[in-house]
Every structure is written in C-alpha cells, then in structure tokens.
Motif scaffolding. Sequence first.
Motif, mmCIF file in Angstrom:
data_model
loop_
_atom_site.group_PDB
_atom_site.id
_atom_site.type_symbol
_atom_site.label_atom_id
_atom_site.label_comp_id
_atom_site.label_asym_id
_atom_site.label_seq_id
_atom_site.Cartn_x
_atom_site.Cartn_y
_atom_site.Cartn_z
ATOM 1 N N PHE A 145 -17.715 -4.827 -14.813
ATOM 2 C CA PHE A 145 -18.014 -3.548 -15.442
ATOM 3 C C PHE A 145 -19.101 -3.710 -16.493
ATOM 4 O O PHE A 145 -19.189 -4.730 -17.166
ATOM 5 C CB PHE A 145 -16.763 -2.962 -16.095
ATOM 6 C CG PHE A 145 -15.657 -2.672 -15.121
ATOM 7 C CD1 PHE A 145 -15.724 -1.563 -14.274
ATOM 8 C CD2 PHE A 145 -14.555 -3.492 -15.047
ATOM 9 C CE1 PHE A 145 -14.704 -1.288 -13.369
ATOM 10 C CE2 PHE A 145 -13.522 -3.226 -14.138
ATOM 11 C CZ PHE A 145 -13.599 -2.125 -13.304
ATOM 12 N N LEU A 181 -8.479 -6.644 -9.002
ATOM 13 C CA LEU A 181 -9.943 -6.664 -9.124
ATOM 14 C C LEU A 181 -10.508 -7.983 -8.606
ATOM 15 O O LEU A 181 -11.502 -8.009 -7.882
ATOM 16 C CB LEU A 181 -10.356 -6.476 -10.591
ATOM 17 C CG LEU A 181 -10.257 -5.068 -11.190
ATOM 18 C CD1 LEU A 181 -10.443 -5.135 -12.703
ATOM 19 C CD2 LEU A 181 -11.283 -4.120 -10.581
ATOM 20 N N ASN A 225 -20.161 0.117 -20.872
ATOM 21 C CA ASN A 225 -19.587 1.464 -20.966
ATOM 22 C C ASN A 225 -18.391 1.654 -20.032
ATOM 23 O O ASN A 225 -17.859 2.753 -19.908
ATOM 24 C CB ASN A 225 -20.652 2.530 -20.692
ATOM 25 C CG ASN A 225 -21.179 2.470 -19.268
ATOM 26 O OD1 ASN A 225 -20.672 1.710 -18.435
ATOM 27 N ND2 ASN A 225 -22.198 3.249 -18.981
ATOM 28 N N GLY A 226 -17.991 0.594 -19.346
ATOM 29 C CA GLY A 226 -16.794 0.673 -18.509
ATOM 30 C C GLY A 226 -17.048 1.147 -17.092
ATOM 31 O O GLY A 226 -16.113 1.306 -16.315
ATOM 32 N N HIS A 227 -18.302 1.383 -16.734
ATOM 33 C CA HIS A 227 -18.597 1.766 -15.355
ATOM 34 C C HIS A 227 -18.987 0.548 -14.531
ATOM 35 O O HIS A 227 -19.343 -0.483 -15.067
ATOM 36 C CB HIS A 227 -19.675 2.857 -15.324
ATOM 37 C CG HIS A 227 -19.158 4.166 -15.871
ATOM 38 N ND1 HIS A 227 -18.344 5.005 -15.171
ATOM 39 C CD2 HIS A 227 -19.313 4.723 -17.100
ATOM 40 C CE1 HIS A 227 -18.014 6.037 -15.919
ATOM 41 N NE2 HIS A 227 -18.583 5.891 -17.104
ATOM 42 N N TRP A 228 -18.878 0.706 -13.218
ATOM 43 C CA TRP A 228 -19.105 -0.440 -12.337
ATOM 44 C C TRP A 228 -20.486 -1.044 -12.536
ATOM 45 O O TRP A 228 -21.465 -0.305 -12.676
ATOM 46 C CB TRP A 228 -18.990 -0.020 -10.864
ATOM 47 C CG TRP A 228 -17.620 0.337 -10.404
ATOM 48 C CD1 TRP A 228 -17.171 1.595 -10.108
ATOM 49 C CD2 TRP A 228 -16.526 -0.542 -10.156
ATOM 50 N NE1 TRP A 228 -15.859 1.537 -9.707
ATOM 51 C CE2 TRP A 228 -15.431 0.245 -9.712
ATOM 52 C CE3 TRP A 228 -16.335 -1.925 -10.254
ATOM 53 C CZ2 TRP A 228 -14.190 -0.298 -9.380
ATOM 54 C CZ3 TRP A 228 -15.102 -2.464 -9.913
ATOM 55 C CH2 TRP A 228 -14.046 -1.662 -9.494
ATOM 56 N N THR A 240 -9.636 2.461 -12.531
ATOM 57 C CA THR A 240 -9.067 1.441 -11.637
ATOM 58 C C THR A 240 -7.753 0.910 -12.197
ATOM 59 O O THR A 240 -6.851 0.562 -11.441
ATOM 60 C CB THR A 240 -10.044 0.272 -11.387
ATOM 61 O OG1 THR A 240 -10.485 -0.247 -12.653
ATOM 62 C CG2 THR A 240 -11.241 0.715 -10.577
ATOM 63 N N ALA A 241 -7.630 0.862 -13.525
ATOM 64 C CA ALA A 241 -6.359 0.447 -14.132
ATOM 65 C C ALA A 241 -5.254 1.433 -13.756
ATOM 66 O O ALA A 241 -4.139 1.035 -13.413
ATOM 67 C CB ALA A 241 -6.489 0.342 -15.649
ATOM 68 N N HIS A 296 -3.755 -5.361 -12.617
ATOM 69 C CA HIS A 296 -5.082 -4.746 -12.481
ATOM 70 C C HIS A 296 -6.139 -5.832 -12.278
ATOM 71 O O HIS A 296 -6.954 -5.782 -11.356
ATOM 72 C CB HIS A 296 -5.375 -3.913 -13.740
ATOM 73 C CG HIS A 296 -6.696 -3.202 -13.723
ATOM 74 N ND1 HIS A 296 -7.408 -2.953 -14.874
ATOM 75 C CD2 HIS A 296 -7.432 -2.684 -12.706
ATOM 76 C CE1 HIS A 296 -8.534 -2.318 -14.546
ATOM 77 N NE2 HIS A 296 -8.565 -2.138 -13.257
ATOM 78 N N MET A 349 -14.999 11.664 -20.469
ATOM 79 C CA MET A 349 -14.625 11.220 -19.128
ATOM 80 C C MET A 349 -14.176 9.758 -19.143
ATOM 81 O O MET A 349 -14.709 8.954 -19.887
ATOM 82 C CB MET A 349 -15.829 11.377 -18.201
ATOM 83 C CG MET A 349 -15.427 11.632 -16.765
ATOM 84 S SD MET A 349 -16.836 11.483 -15.642
ATOM 85 C CE MET A 349 -17.011 9.722 -15.532
ATOM 86 N N ARG A 350 -13.204 9.463 -18.318
ATOM 87 C CA ARG A 350 -12.713 8.085 -18.285
ATOM 88 C C ARG A 350 -13.663 7.191 -17.492
ATOM 89 O O ARG A 350 -14.297 7.631 -16.529
ATOM 90 C CB ARG A 350 -11.340 8.050 -17.621
ATOM 91 C CG ARG A 350 -10.299 8.848 -18.375
ATOM 92 C CD ARG A 350 -8.943 8.352 -17.981
ATOM 93 N NE ARG A 350 -7.921 9.360 -18.223
ATOM 94 C CZ ARG A 350 -6.663 9.044 -18.532
ATOM 95 N NH1 ARG A 350 -6.305 7.788 -18.638
ATOM 96 N NH2 ARG A 350 -5.773 9.988 -18.712
ATOM 97 N N SER A 351 -13.710 5.936 -17.892
ATOM 98 C CA SER A 351 -14.602 4.991 -17.226
ATOM 99 C C SER A 351 -13.955 4.456 -15.950
ATOM 100 O O SER A 351 -12.756 4.604 -15.729
ATOM 101 C CB SER A 351 -14.886 3.829 -18.169
ATOM 102 O OG SER A 351 -13.704 3.073 -18.336
ATOM 103 N N CYS A 352 -14.766 3.780 -15.140
ATOM 104 C CA CYS A 352 -14.260 3.174 -13.913
ATOM 105 C C CYS A 352 -13.215 2.099 -14.238
ATOM 106 O O CYS A 352 -12.260 1.896 -13.488
ATOM 107 C CB CYS A 352 -15.410 2.561 -13.126
ATOM 108 S SG CYS A 352 -16.641 3.780 -12.644
ATOM 109 N N ARG A 353 -13.425 1.441 -15.346
ATOM 110 C CA ARG A 353 -12.467 0.425 -15.759
ATOM 111 C C ARG A 353 -11.087 1.051 -15.998
ATOM 112 O O ARG A 353 -10.061 0.535 -15.560
ATOM 113 C CB ARG A 353 -12.983 -0.221 -17.048
ATOM 114 C CG ARG A 353 -12.314 -1.502 -17.433
ATOM 115 C CD ARG A 353 -13.080 -2.094 -18.614
ATOM 116 N NE ARG A 353 -12.556 -3.366 -18.988
ATOM 117 C CZ ARG A 353 -13.291 -4.356 -19.497
ATOM 118 N NH1 ARG A 353 -14.593 -4.174 -19.661
ATOM 119 N NH2 ARG A 353 -12.752 -5.490 -19.827
#
Lengths: 66, 207
Positions: free
Chosen positions: B107, B184, B110-113, A8-9, B180, A1-5
């Motif tokens: 972030f 942000l 792991n790239g999540h908020w 959002t990109a 981006h 699964m893709r991350s929020c980062r």
Amino acid sequence: MRSCRDITALVSKGLDKKLSLRERLAIRWHFIICSGCRNFQVQSRFIRKTAHRYTDQLQNRYSKKP
Amino acid sequence: MLLSDGTKALYQLTEAMLAEHRLVLFRYALLQLKDNELAEDAVQETLLAAWQSSSEFQGKAGIRTWLIGILKHKIADSWRRLAREVITSDFDQIDNDDGEAIEDELFMSNGHWNNGPNTWNDPEASFNQMEFWAIYETCQNNLPPKMAKVFMLRELVGLEAGEVCLETGLSDANYWVTMHRARLRLRECLEIHWFNVPKTKKEKRHA
C-alpha cells in the motif's frame, strides 16, 4: 473515504465473522470504484478453498508408505 | 453408563458430542505429527480419555477447547515415544514478526494499493496442477511462523476465530490484523509465483 488497506482488513474480517451493516455498505461502495479490492475478496475466498483442499491432500501424503 | 441415573452431570457428554469434533482434532494432530496413523491414534486416545473423564468436563461451550487440551498431551506422548521432540519447535516457535513490512510495500502511504491485485483467470483450474500445490505450500511456509500458525489453525484445522485466540494467546484485535496480513501475503505470493507467470511458460514447465 476508507482506504484500500482498511477495506481489505474489513473484507478479511468478513470471512471470519458477520460484519455490521455499515461495514458491509462501506465495502460495497468501495467495490464500485476499486477492482483491486474486489479481486482481493474473490482471491481471499479462493485461498480459503485452496487451504481446505491442501488439508485433504496432506492426509494422502502422510499415510504410511508400504 | 458411567453415571447412574440419579447422579446425572449437568452437562452429560454423549459419544455423538465428542465425535462431532473428530475431524478438527484429526487435522490438528495431522499438522503436528505429519502421519495419518499417529494422528488417528492420538485422536482415538483423546476421545477415549475424554469419555472416561467426562465428569471433569465443566461446560458445553468449551468442549473443543477441552478436547484440544487433551489432544496436546496425546501428541506430546506420541513425540516422546518417537523421540522426535524437535518437531514441537516447528509449530510453537515465537517469531519477531515483520508482518508490517509487506503492508508497507503493498500500500502507498495514503493506504491505497501500490499495484492492486490483478484478476486471476480461472483460478480453480490450478487445482489440477501439481506445481500449483508446491507453490501454495511454499507461500504458506514462507509466512512468519506465528502468522502461519494462526492461519493454519483457522483455515487448515478449522478452528473458529475465538478458539484460535485461545490457542495462540492473541487478542481479538491482533487476530484480525494477523489474518489480514496472512491473506495479503499469500495472495501476493500466489500472484507473483503462479498467476502472473505467463501461461505458455507454465505449460512448458509441465511438458
């Protein structure tokens, strides 16, 4: 699964060009479970609108004072 | 009129084709000159110069890029007349971008908020409040200079993504990353300084 980062990109990119079907689907699936990214999209659109309004205001501000 | 019927240029410019770009040119000039009349003059001069040298124009696709090229000279002329060269550095300075820093805060690894965006309640109601615009402006000005330039060319002036890349020398990939980050940052800044501020406090400030 893709991350929020990543999502959002993609959302940001989607404001400036048409995304591929795969990208759009990735965003829609992600949105089902992530309110943060949903908010990011709504708010990025709002920021665009704000920037346009701000530009209109600049014209008034920069007119020569009498 | 400039060209006789027998020597029609491959891409003949019409006044209408030039006028189409007037608004974008005006915004571009306004952001740099910060004066309506000077900006209007620079645009007029640009369109006139473009019209007079339309035979030099090479292709329809790049008309806006060509016009902006002329406009830059007219803006520079305007500065010279005013002896305000200082301002150029405002828009053209290169920064050592610390754009990465904010993403690391927003972030988790792991790239999540870290703390995801909150819902903003009726954001457009803010348009009627003077203080909102002051905060928006501060947030925009606090972007690193190059990021601010890219954002402003796209969202304030209204250039297309490809045109912004030509203007700033950014690659396609860097453009997407920069926009981006700019979004942000602006979002975060508006949330902290406006939308997360309790309503009563905002009203009090307006009383």
